[in-house]
Design an enzyme around this catalytic site. Structure first.
Site, PDB file in Angstrom:
ATOM      1  N   SER A 106       0.864  -1.182   0.000  1.00 30.40           N
ATOM      2  CA  SER A 106       0.000   0.000   0.000  1.00 30.40           C
ATOM      3  C   SER A 106       0.896   1.226   0.000  1.00 30.40           C
ATOM      4  CB  SER A 106      -0.878   0.006   1.256  1.00 30.40           C
ATOM      5  OG  SER A 106      -1.503   1.261   1.457  1.00 30.40           O
TER       6      SER A 106
ATOM      7  N   TYR B 263      -2.023   0.206  10.875  1.00 31.97           N
ATOM      8  CA  TYR B 263      -1.973  -0.270   9.494  1.00 31.97           C
ATOM      9  C   TYR B 263      -0.682   0.157   8.808  1.00 31.97           C
ATOM     10  CZ  TYR B 263      -3.390  -1.079   4.642  1.00 31.97           C
ATOM     11  OH  TYR B 263      -3.451  -1.506   3.339  1.00 31.97           O
TER      12      TYR B 263
END
Length: 251
Positions: free
Chosen positions: A135, A148
């Site tokens: 990501s 995250y």
């Protein structure tokens, strides 16, 4: 596992929906026999049936399940580490340790378990490829995203370290780092709150799972001597994790 012995085999984790499902379909269309791996039996079986692949019900956080997956595969040419996700959006001062634990188990240790288990077969293939879907959170941070972003930073570090450790071996490694993609990601992050999840993408045009899958398909069809190290993919409407277009409703 039953498959055409002449076909190259691609293993895709998190293949029951989103980027994983789209990647499974893309690679199957390119001629791979796809082993679709996911926790949700009914959904992953439907995906495998549609593409003529093999469904394996397994959780990447379960080492015994990952070991069983490796034992039933006679050949692996491509591994797409896609299983992962986020939970919660709390600031550090209010961090939910269980959310952190789940994110690290799934994104980091899940990638480690599957990669380690399948690595001997990838090397033995003579032209292996490991694609890890991280990501932009692997190199950016944002308020409320510490759990995250920490997990994705670690997953990226794992992948990039392996790139050096496998230098000289017949295995290529590509990191795919997407920005905002409209999948179940936000629905999982917000514990099924559809309204809150949809609001994440309001006022802009996010990427689709197919957008990412097509790039993975491109990487998987490069010649053996070509290693695409990292690809960052964002919607046109997003500049960073915290800067994006917000259009008025109806436009």
């Amino acid at each position: 596992m039953t498959s055409d012995s002449q076909k190259r085999v691609a293993v895709v984790t998190g293949a029951s929906a989103g980027i994983g499902e789209a990647t499974a379909k893309t690679l199957a269309a390119q001629g791979f026999h796809v082993v679709a791996v996911a926790r949700r039996a009914e959904r992953v079986t439907a995906v495998a049936d549609e593409i003529g692949g093999t469904a394996v019900v397994a959780d990447v956080t379960d080492e015994s399940a990952v070991d069983a997956l490796a034992r039933q595969l006679h050949r692996v040419d491509v591994l797409v580490n896609n299983a992962g996700g986020a939970k919660g959006l709390e600031p550090v001062a209010e961090a939910d340790v269980e959310h952190w634990r789940w994110m690290w188990e799934t994104n980091v240790l899940g990638t480690l378990r599957v990669t380690r288990a399948l690595l001997p077969k990838l090397i033995a293939s003579g032209d292996g490829l490991i694609v890890t879907v991280t990501s932009i959170a692997a190199f950016e941070i944002y308020d409320g995203g510490s759990g995250y972003t920490a997990a994705k930073h670690a997953q990226s570090a794992l992948h990039r370290t392996l790139r050096g450790e496998l230098l000289g071996k017949p295995v290529r490694l590509t990191e795919i780092a997407p920005g905002m993609v409209h999948t179940e990601f936000s629905l999982v992050r917000f514990d099924g709150d559809r309204q809150r999840a949809d609001a994440v993408y309001a006022g802009m045009t996010p990427l689709t799972a197919t957008d990412i899958a097509e790039v993975i398909g491109f990487v998987a069809t490069r010649p053996p001597h070509v290693n695409v190290d990292q690809i960052v993919i964002r919607p046109r409407d997003q500049a960073t994790a915290t800067r994006r277009v917000t259009r008025p409703a109806g436009r």
